[in-house]
Design a protein around this motif. Structure first.
Motif: not given
Lengths: 302, 196
Positions: B118-128
């Motif tokens: 979940l944390l990785e996914q959140k970071e990914l989306r913030i990067a996006l």
């Protein structure tokens, strides 16, 4: 198709927008190029991520805030309408109103000698030289007043010298006003003299005149209110029947009497009766005596 | 889809006949999409909400003149896009990313994911989101309309009054730039760069 071509067409490929021959060429290349396959898959993952982004939700009161803005817009629109509509609607209305007011004022000006007189009195008296050639100036000894007449086509340019009898003018507030009387005269100039004589007899006077002696002449006269009926009766009498020459002997009527005697038989119109000798009081009205102003339109007999 | 097949045709006609509840329906239907475009174009949730409200006010005022030559949604997105571009031109502010509240909205709950995922996914989306914000605005609006809002190329071309070829080229460049941005982020972290 080489790798560069594939990279350029990758978005179209993933969105299924390639023409059949492009699609077959690209897929043929992907079959033999693992780098291009990896790039295509990476782009597909990126697009997939973009598509999975959550909607950014509005606040719970979004709809009510939209309605509040609509209401505010409506109020502003109404205010704007009041301010800006004149450009489209109110200006024509205002112009129309101004034109109507102008017509009314003009009408009153010509119909009411008092207004015209007051208007003229507010203008400094013109010198005879300034009046020009088109001005028919006539001076008249009637209560020490001088009247300047100008061309009828330019009535607004008319001005009249201020009367020495300013005190009498100030008392005009107490003066009642009456409508114009019309009379028909064989000789307008002669009739005017007779009116002047009659007024002198009754303690009145001619305040102003417009027009020419050979055409319609408009006289503004002033006389004691108590003599108004008598004056009007004399006018009517003069119009309807033979008018007797004055029997009194005031200085101003000497010529009139002589003329009346000379023209005893001619038509009655244009002659004024002098019913009785004026008293000293009648010839010289008291200042507190209520005065009345009348308009007399003397029409030449056709 | 032609304007004759516009799914909003009836609602629009009702609004044009003075039906306020129909307008409410339309607002509720499109508010999040308008808000999404505005938020990602402006990078500020508060400004985006104000702008989204203004868009619906404009639409309500102008709906009397809407002839149905295009789909209502196309017209709505055109109004939204133009409002965003005008707003940005006026503001001339630095590009900002969505604030914390915006970031929270990016965290999608995935039952199959563990906390690390979940944390990785959140970071990914913030990067996006950051990558989107870094795009030139003419590319960004095309990317948002296509890949976030799902409009067709033709609808985007109509909404932005662009040629189809321009839409294609802007979209492709935008995608490549976003991909590069995410790659950079995760290659520095040493994670997931192999997938992007």
């Amino acid at each position: 198709m080489n790798c560069q071509d594939v990279r350029e067409l990758s978005s179209d490929y993933l969105d299924r927008r390639l023409a059949p021959h492009e699609l077959s060429a690209l897929e043929e290349h992907l079959g033999v190029c693992p780098d291009c396959r990896r790039e295509i898959e990476a782009l597909r993952a990126t697009i997939s991520l973009l598509g999975s982004l959550d909607p950014v939700e509005t606040s719970a009161d979004f709809l009510s805030r939209v309605h509040r803005k609509l209401e505010k817009e409506s109020r502003l629109s109404r205010i704007r309408g009041w301010l800006l509509e004149p450009i489209k609607l109110k200006v024509p209305l205002e112009i129309t109103a101004l034109v109507l007011v102008g017509i009314l004022v003009s009408h009153l000006y010509y119909r009411s000698p008092e207004l015209a007189k007051e208007s003229r009195l507010s203008v400094p008296p013109e010198s005879p030289q300034a009046a020009g050639d088109s001005t028919a100036e006539r001076s008249r000894e009637a209560g020490g007043r001088e009247v300047h007449e100008r061309d009828r086509a330019e009535p607004k340019r008319r001005s009249e010298a201020a009367e020495p009898a300013a005190a009498a003018e100030k008392s005009l507030d107490a003066v009642s006003r009456a409508a114009a009387e019309e009379v028909v005269a064989d000789d307008v100039a002669s009739y005017e003299k007779k009116v002047q004589a009659l007024l002198a007899q009754m303690g009145g006077r001619i305040l102003g005149q417009e027009g020419a002696a050979d055409s319609v002449l408009l006289l503004t006269v002033e006389l004691p209110q108590s003599r108004q009926a008598e004056f009007l009766a004399s006018l009517k009498e003069g119009r309807a029947a033979e008018v007797q020459a004055p029997k009194s002997k005031p200085q101003a009527l000497q010529g009139l009497k002589k003329e009346a005697e000379d023209k005893r038989d001619p038509p009655a119109t244009g002659r004024i009766a002098e019913s009785r000798a004026p008293s000293a009081l009648e010839q010289s009205p008291r200042k507190d005596q209520p005065m009345v102003r009348l308009q007399l339109r003397i029409l030449p007999k056709k | 889809m032609t304007s004759a097949q516009d799914p909003d045709k009836e609602l629009v006609q009702r609004i044009q006949n003075g039906d306020r509840p129909a307008f409410n329906q339309l607002v509720l239907k499109y508010r999040n999409r308008v808000m999404g475009i505005a938020a990602r174009m402006l990078g500020d949730r508060g400004e985006a909400e104000e702008l989204a409200q203004d868009v619906f006010v404009k639409v309500y005022r102008a709906l009397g003149d809407f002839q149905g030559a295009a789909l209502f949604s196309t017209w709505l997105f055109r109004v939204t896009a133009n409002s965003c571009l005008n707003h940005r031109r006026k503001r001339r502010a630095e590009v900002r990313i969505l604030d914390g509240a915006g970031d929270a909205a990016l965290a999608v709950a995935d039952p199959s994911s563990n906390p690390h995922q979940l944390l990785e996914q959140k970071e990914l989306r913030i990067a996006l989101e950051k990558s989107i914000q870094s795009l030139p605005e003419e590319q960004r609006i095309v990317l948002i309309l296509r890949d976030v809002e799902g409009l067709s190329y033709e609808e985007i071309a109509d909404s932005l009054e662009l040629e189809l070829g321009t839409v294609r080229s802007r979209l492709h460049r935008a995608r490549l730039q976003v991909q590069a941005g995410i790659r950079e982020k995760f290659s520095l972290d040493g994670r997931r760069s192999d997938r992007l």
